[in-house]
Scaffold this active site. Structure first.
Site, PDB file in Angstrom:
ATOM      1  N   SER A  90      57.567  46.217  50.863  1.00 34.75           N
ATOM      2  CA  SER A  90      58.675  45.868  49.972  1.00 34.75           C
ATOM      3  C   SER A  90      58.383  46.050  48.488  1.00 34.75           C
ATOM      4  O   SER A  90      59.297  45.916  47.671  1.00 34.75           O
ATOM      5  CB  SER A  90      59.124  44.425  50.240  1.00 34.75           C
ATOM      6  OG  SER A  90      59.831  44.358  51.457  1.00 34.75           O
ATOM      7  N   LYS A  93      60.738  48.340  46.875  1.00 35.47           N
ATOM      8  CA  LYS A  93      62.025  47.925  46.306  1.00 35.47           C
ATOM      9  C   LYS A  93      62.047  48.055  44.790  1.00 35.47           C
ATOM     10  O   LYS A  93      63.110  48.211  44.189  1.00 35.47           O
ATOM     11  CB  LYS A  93      62.339  46.488  46.728  1.00 35.47           C
ATOM     12  CG  LYS A  93      62.620  46.317  48.226  1.00 35.47           C
ATOM     13  CD  LYS A  93      62.796  44.861  48.592  1.00 35.47           C
ATOM     14  CE  LYS A  93      63.292  44.665  50.024  1.00 35.47           C
ATOM     15  NZ  LYS A  93      62.346  45.130  51.046  1.00 35.47           N
ATOM     16  N   GLN A 146      66.394  41.622  58.180  1.00 36.14           N
ATOM     17  CA  GLN A 146      66.295  42.909  58.852  1.00 36.14           C
ATOM     18  C   GLN A 146      67.640  43.278  59.479  1.00 36.14           C
ATOM     19  O   GLN A 146      68.479  42.417  59.726  1.00 36.14           O
ATOM     20  CB  GLN A 146      65.223  42.862  59.957  1.00 36.14           C
ATOM     21  CG  GLN A 146      63.858  42.405  59.508  1.00 36.14           C
ATOM     22  CD  GLN A 146      63.112  43.427  58.671  1.00 36.14           C
ATOM     23  OE1 GLN A 146      63.637  44.494  58.361  1.00 36.14           O
ATOM     24  NE2 GLN A 146      61.884  43.120  58.297  1.00 36.14           N
ATOM     25  N   TYR A 172      66.825  36.963  50.903  1.00 33.70           N
ATOM     26  CA  TYR A 172      66.038  38.193  50.825  1.00 33.70           C
ATOM     27  C   TYR A 172      66.406  39.105  51.977  1.00 33.70           C
ATOM     28  O   TYR A 172      66.441  38.678  53.140  1.00 33.70           O
ATOM     29  CB  TYR A 172      64.557  37.844  50.851  1.00 33.70           C
ATOM     30  CG  TYR A 172      63.630  38.983  50.569  1.00 33.70           C
ATOM     31  CD1 TYR A 172      63.579  39.561  49.309  1.00 33.70           C
ATOM     32  CD2 TYR A 172      62.787  39.476  51.556  1.00 33.70           C
ATOM     33  CE1 TYR A 172      62.711  40.594  49.031  1.00 33.70           C
ATOM     34  CE2 TYR A 172      61.910  40.510  51.299  1.00 33.70           C
ATOM     35  CZ  TYR A 172      61.878  41.067  50.039  1.00 33.70           C
ATOM     36  OH  TYR A 172      61.010  42.107  49.772  1.00 33.70           O
ATOM     37  N   GLU A 294      60.493  40.224  40.413  1.00 32.97           N
ATOM     38  CA  GLU A 294      60.737  38.791  40.301  1.00 32.97           C
ATOM     39  C   GLU A 294      59.915  38.274  39.127  1.00 32.97           C
ATOM     40  O   GLU A 294      58.785  38.707  38.927  1.00 32.97           O
ATOM     41  CB  GLU A 294      60.368  38.104  41.623  1.00 32.97           C
ATOM     42  CG  GLU A 294      61.243  38.599  42.769  1.00 32.97           C
ATOM     43  CD  GLU A 294      60.603  38.462  44.145  1.00 32.97           C
ATOM     44  OE1 GLU A 294      59.595  37.727  44.256  1.00 32.97           O
ATOM     45  OE2 GLU A 294      61.095  39.092  45.091  1.00 32.97           O
ATOM     46  N   LYS A 337      55.772  41.492  42.747  1.00 36.38           N
ATOM     47  CA  LYS A 337      56.443  41.828  44.004  1.00 36.38           C
ATOM     48  C   LYS A 337      55.405  41.936  45.097  1.00 36.38           C
ATOM     49  O   LYS A 337      54.353  42.553  44.920  1.00 36.38           O
ATOM     50  CB  LYS A 337      57.211  43.148  43.901  1.00 36.38           C
ATOM     51  CG  LYS A 337      58.071  43.439  45.119  1.00 36.38           C
ATOM     52  CD  LYS A 337      59.253  42.501  45.195  1.00 36.38           C
ATOM     53  CE  LYS A 337      60.003  42.619  46.511  1.00 36.38           C
ATOM     54  NZ  LYS A 337      59.296  41.920  47.629  1.00 36.38           N
ATOM     55  N   THR A 338      55.706  41.308  46.220  1.00 35.45           N
ATOM     56  CA  THR A 338      54.883  41.443  47.418  1.00 35.45           C
ATOM     57  C   THR A 338      55.471  42.521  48.325  1.00 35.45           C
ATOM     58  O   THR A 338      56.637  42.904  48.191  1.00 35.45           O
ATOM     59  CB  THR A 338      54.829  40.127  48.202  1.00 35.45           C
ATOM     60  OG1 THR A 338      56.159  39.763  48.603  1.00 35.45           O
ATOM     61  CG2 THR A 338      54.231  39.017  47.373  1.00 35.45           C
ATOM     62  N   SER A 340      54.936  44.215  52.611  1.00 39.91           N
ATOM     63  CA  SER A 340      54.222  44.249  53.892  1.00 39.91           C
ATOM     64  C   SER A 340      54.925  45.197  54.853  1.00 39.91           C
ATOM     65  O   SER A 340      56.152  45.322  54.838  1.00 39.91           O
ATOM     66  CB  SER A 340      54.169  42.857  54.535  1.00 39.91           C
ATOM     67  OG  SER A 340      53.592  41.901  53.681  1.00 39.91           O
ATOM     68  N   ASN A 365      48.349  43.386  57.193  1.00 40.64           N
ATOM     69  CA  ASN A 365      49.335  42.449  56.650  1.00 40.64           C
ATOM     70  C   ASN A 365      48.771  41.039  56.761  1.00 40.64           C
ATOM     71  O   ASN A 365      49.067  40.304  57.693  1.00 40.64           O
ATOM     72  CB  ASN A 365      50.655  42.581  57.414  1.00 40.64           C
ATOM     73  CG  ASN A 365      51.715  41.611  56.946  1.00 40.64           C
ATOM     74  OD1 ASN A 365      51.546  40.919  55.943  1.00 40.64           O
ATOM     75  ND2 ASN A 365      52.815  41.554  57.687  1.00 40.64           N
TER      76      ASN A 365
END
Length: 391
Positions: A90, A93, A146, A172, A294, A337-338, A340, A365
């Site tokens: 992600s 994004k 998802q 999210y 963020e 931002k994270t 996985s 992950n």
């Protein structure tokens, strides 16, 4: 492959003229305090979480330092390097947000537009009550994390029913920002992946970042490992490219961070787009949601950073308050931002005012709190080092 002239001309020029490539890259001579902080924070994670390989990149005042641990692939024993390609999950994004912001700057798109302007088959549907800003900030009204089972992407959005008014909650969602990226590409009369590969990525001065890893780069593409230790790579799905499709290296991700720290090094159109991703639109708990990134005031406590990246923020709806007008940070701000996939984990954080940033890429992950805690410790060391240099 086709790419729209509307975006190709200005952003292709950026690729040719950006000064990011002139930044010195240092690998082995990091200041002792930085090297000690990175080793202490990240090296134990390999054993604690059974991570095969981990790459950490640090930027401070435009200088880059790399710390590589473990293996890119268990079978070949290939070591991790700053050129190893990892799936960003992600973190992708933030690239999607940059393309969407470019559509605003170049393509005449407005964040106040509704989806049906670019996808007429959605006119009058539930999702069309939302704006493109709502899609980009996960505030469309309850789109899920998802895609569920459905006959197709368009069919899913046509039948989806919101459970909240646009702007009331942040939930999210890959379908949400995925649709934003898809519509942004339509606003630019192009295909999302083509626009990324031929305009956005080269416009940012990146040379080892891919949507589709070419054959000549496959040897650098790490294998990810799932919970059972089996090798894996990302599977395509609806809007996968837009939501989690980028692959990159720490060398390139530091260039990406530097472009965000100093967007004035970019061509004007791309500079405006990158700066557009730094605007805050919704407050959600202790975090401000922008386009992709963020935000938190810096310095930020570890507790606050963990809360903003907690599982409840990703898995549950949270009340959102729209910032009117939107906020362009005037005080030191941390952007993060994270990301996985089933076999990879990533985290990126930077503070433009301090000229510091960290990227962490792993081929497993492993838990996000461990990534946040390690990175926070390194950011504190970087801030201390930068303060000393400024004296």
């Amino acid at each position: 492959m086709f790419i729209t002239k509307k975006i190709a001309a200005p952003l292709a020029l950026a690729a040719a003229t950006t000064c990011l490539s002139s930044i010195a890259v240092l690998a082995d001579d990091a200041p002792e305090a930085i090297a000690a902080a990175v080793d202490a924070a990240f090296q134990p994670l390999l054993e604690e979480h059974d991570v095969p390989g981990l790459a950490v990149g640090v930027t401070i005042g435009g200088q880059h330092y790399f710390f590589n641990y473990g293996l890119a692939a268990k079978d070949t024993k290939a070591p991790v390097s700053e050129n190893t390609l990892f799936e960003l999950g992600s973190v992708s994004k933030t690239f999607t947000a940059t393309l969407g912001a470019s559509a605003v700057v170049i393509g005449g798109m407005s964040l106040a537009d509704h989806p049906s302007k670019y996808m007429p088959e959605l006119e009058g549907k539930g999702v069309d009550k939302a704006t493109l800003l709502n899609l980009a900030t996960y505030t469309a009204g309850g789109l899920p994390l998802q895609f569920p089972d459905a006959p197709g992407m368009e069919a899913y959005f046509q039948q989806w029913t919101p459970d909240a008014a646009p702007g009331e909650q942040r939930r999210y969602s890959n379908p949400s920002i995925g649709l934003f990226g898809y519509l942004g590409a339509r606003a630019l009369d192009g295909d999302f992946t083509d626009l990324m590969e031929k305009a956005i990525i080269p416009g940012l001065g990146l040379t080892s970042t891919y949507m589709r890893v070419p054959e000549e780069a496959m040897d650098n593409y790490a294998w990810g490992y799932n919970r059972d230790g089996k090798p894996t790579r990302v599977n395509p799905g609806w809007l996968a490219a837009e939501a989690y499709g980028v692959k990159s290296s720490t060398a390139d991700m530091l260039r990406f961070i530097d472009a965000n720290i100093a967007p004035e090094t970019l061509e004007p159109e791309l500079r405006q787009a990158v700066e557009g991703t730094h605007i805050g639109y919704f407050r959600v708990g202790e975090m401000v949601q922008g386009l992709g990134w963020e935000q938190y005031p810096f310095p930020v406590s570890l507790e606050r950073l963990l809360a903003g990246n907690a599982a409840t923020m990703a898995m549950e709806p949270n009340p959102a308050t729209e910032l009117t007008p939107p906020v362009s940070p005037t005080e030191p701000t941390l952007y993060n931002k994270t990301g996985s996939t089933n076999g990879f984990g990533a985290y990126v954080a930077f503070v433009p005012e301090e000229k510091i940033g960290v990227v962490m890429l792993a081929n497993k992950n492993f838990p996000i709190p461990a990534r946040i805690t390690a990175t926070h410790a390194v950011l504190e060391a970087l801030a201390g080092e930068w303060a000393k240099r400024a004296e």
